[in-house]
Design a protein around this motif. Structure first.
Motif, mmCIF file in Angstrom:
data_model
loop_
_atom_site.group_PDB
_atom_site.id
_atom_site.type_symbol
_atom_site.label_atom_id
_atom_site.label_comp_id
_atom_site.label_asym_id
_atom_site.label_seq_id
_atom_site.Cartn_x
_atom_site.Cartn_y
_atom_site.Cartn_z
ATOM 1 N N UNK A 57 0.850 -1.181 0.000
ATOM 2 C CA UNK A 57 0.000 0.000 0.000
ATOM 3 C C UNK A 57 0.894 1.242 0.000
ATOM 4 N N UNK A 58 0.389 2.401 -0.454
ATOM 5 C CA UNK A 58 1.231 3.619 -0.477
ATOM 6 C C UNK A 58 1.816 3.926 0.896
ATOM 7 N N UNK A 59 3.101 4.290 0.912
ATOM 8 C CA UNK A 59 3.753 4.583 2.181
ATOM 9 C C UNK A 59 4.803 5.666 1.991
ATOM 10 N N UNK A 60 5.221 6.262 3.100
ATOM 11 C CA UNK A 60 6.203 7.346 3.101
ATOM 12 C C UNK A 60 7.484 6.859 3.753
ATOM 13 N N UNK A 61 8.609 7.223 3.176
ATOM 14 C CA UNK A 61 9.911 6.841 3.704
ATOM 15 C C UNK A 61 10.483 7.973 4.554
ATOM 16 N N UNK A 62 10.808 7.675 5.796
ATOM 17 C CA UNK A 62 11.500 8.622 6.673
ATOM 18 C C UNK A 62 12.973 8.248 6.738
ATOM 19 N N UNK A 63 13.859 9.217 6.505
ATOM 20 C CA UNK A 63 15.292 8.972 6.636
ATOM 21 C C UNK A 63 15.846 9.919 7.686
ATOM 22 N N UNK A 64 16.794 9.413 8.472
ATOM 23 C CA UNK A 64 17.299 10.207 9.584
ATOM 24 C C UNK A 64 18.694 9.736 9.946
ATOM 25 N N UNK A 65 19.458 10.618 10.569
ATOM 26 C CA UNK A 65 20.783 10.279 11.082
ATOM 27 C C UNK A 65 20.835 10.640 12.559
ATOM 28 N N UNK A 116 27.302 15.936 23.213
ATOM 29 C CA UNK A 116 28.581 15.680 23.869
ATOM 30 C C UNK A 116 29.722 16.101 22.948
ATOM 31 N N UNK A 117 29.950 17.419 22.762
ATOM 32 C CA UNK A 117 31.005 17.879 21.860
ATOM 33 C C UNK A 117 32.365 17.300 22.246
ATOM 34 N N UNK A 118 33.095 16.851 21.236
ATOM 35 C CA UNK A 118 34.434 16.337 21.477
ATOM 36 C C UNK A 118 34.495 14.880 21.864
ATOM 37 N N UNK A 119 33.334 14.232 22.041
ATOM 38 C CA UNK A 119 33.336 12.822 22.418
ATOM 39 C C UNK A 119 33.174 11.955 21.168
ATOM 40 N N UNK A 120 33.947 10.864 21.073
ATOM 41 C CA UNK A 120 33.781 9.948 19.928
ATOM 42 C C UNK A 120 32.343 9.438 19.851
ATOM 43 N N UNK A 121 31.922 9.103 18.648
ATOM 44 C CA UNK A 121 30.536 8.658 18.469
ATOM 45 C C UNK A 121 30.405 7.766 17.246
ATOM 46 N N UNK A 122 29.267 7.123 17.155
ATOM 47 C CA UNK A 122 28.800 6.451 15.946
ATOM 48 C C UNK A 122 27.628 7.255 15.402
ATOM 49 N N UNK A 123 27.341 7.092 14.130
ATOM 50 C CA UNK A 123 26.164 7.715 13.524
ATOM 51 C C UNK A 123 25.302 6.621 12.928
ATOM 52 N N UNK A 124 24.027 6.604 13.307
ATOM 53 C CA UNK A 124 23.079 5.625 12.773
ATOM 54 C C UNK A 124 22.267 6.288 11.656
ATOM 55 N N UNK A 125 22.508 5.889 10.422
ATOM 56 C CA UNK A 125 21.701 6.343 9.286
ATOM 57 C C UNK A 125 20.571 5.328 9.107
ATOM 58 N N UNK A 126 19.354 5.739 9.410
ATOM 59 C CA UNK A 126 18.234 4.798 9.442
ATOM 60 C C UNK A 126 17.163 5.161 8.423
ATOM 61 N N UNK A 127 16.417 4.125 7.999
ATOM 62 C CA UNK A 127 15.368 4.265 6.989
ATOM 63 C C UNK A 127 14.119 3.574 7.530
ATOM 64 N N UNK A 128 13.018 4.335 7.663
ATOM 65 C CA UNK A 128 11.812 3.818 8.296
ATOM 66 C C UNK A 128 10.593 3.999 7.402
ATOM 67 N N UNK A 129 9.621 3.096 7.583
ATOM 68 C CA UNK A 129 8.293 3.304 7.032
ATOM 69 C C UNK A 129 7.578 4.243 7.997
ATOM 70 N N UNK A 130 7.231 5.441 7.532
ATOM 71 C CA UNK A 130 6.651 6.461 8.409
ATOM 72 C C UNK A 130 5.402 5.948 9.103
ATOM 73 N N UNK A 131 5.192 6.434 10.314
ATOM 74 C CA UNK A 131 4.043 6.106 11.154
ATOM 75 C C UNK A 131 4.095 4.678 11.691
#
Length: 216
Positions: free
Chosen positions: A40-48, A68-83
């Protein structure tokens, strides 16, 4: 079921697989588990999302980190079906790869596992995706998108010029108005359609004698 393998046997089997082999095996299973919901029609949400790292973890790097400026980190690039909040995939990258364009290869791999009839109606994301590199990828694939824009000088100038054009604003319900225009920012290869949204001045809070009240 007649029998199942032990946890130790499973761990040994997975340990023999490289990261690339395990991803190639797992990705189709993840898509297959949600594919029935995409007819069915759906919307894609993308976020980091930036996740600060405490201690030492593979791939942790110092990058953009508002909390947390200056602290090491990971970044999660995620893709969701909205709602529905159904996840189509997550790319875990070092903290210095927070730009939206870094997550695009994983997104296109996820979508290319689906028939075109199950692609989203459109994609939406924040201002981290409203740049030439990302928008061109969507345009080349014919996938509509709705991204926010940063408040650059030209964006502010357009907003200022249009605020006084009351006859052009259209009511879109719940006390909001919208206006359609076009804009070409520095670095863009083409002019693009933009939508401005504002609270209806007749219903927006106004300040009188130091107190806020609803306009009539």
């Amino acid at each position: 079921m007649q029998k199942i393998i032990s946890e130790d046997a499973l761990r040994r089997a997975l340990a023999r697989m490289s990261a690339e082999q395990s991803q190639a095996w797992l990705a189709p299973q993840l898509i297959g588990s949600v594919q029935a919901a995409l007819s069915t029609p759906w919307i894609l949400d993308i976020d980091a999302t930036v996740k600060p790292i405490y201690g030492r973890q593979q791939g942790a790097q110092i990058g953009y980190n508002a909390q947390k400026p200056g602290r090491p980190s990971h970044v999660y690039h995620s893709y969701f079906v909205a709602n529905l909040r159904i996840s189509l995939g997550v790319e875990v990258l070092p903290g210095n790869e927070h730009a939206g364009a870094r997550g695009m290869p994983g997104l296109w791999k996820a979508l290319e596992r689906l028939p075109r009839t199950q692609w989203p109606t459109y994609a939406r994301g924040d201002c981290g995706y409203g740049n030439e590199a990302v928008m061109l990828e969507f345009e080349e694939r014919g996938l509509p998108y709705l991204f926010k824009l940063r408040h650059t000088t030209k964006v502010k100038a357009l907003v200022k010029a249009m605020m006084g054009r009351g006859e052009l604003w259209q009511d879109c319900g719940d006390g909001w108005q919208a206006l359609e225009s076009t804009l070409k920012l520095s670095g863009w290869t083409r002019e693009r359609r933009v939508i401005l949204v504002r609270e209806n001045p007749a219903r927006a809070p106004v300040t009188i004698e130091g107190k806020a009240r609803r306009g009539k």
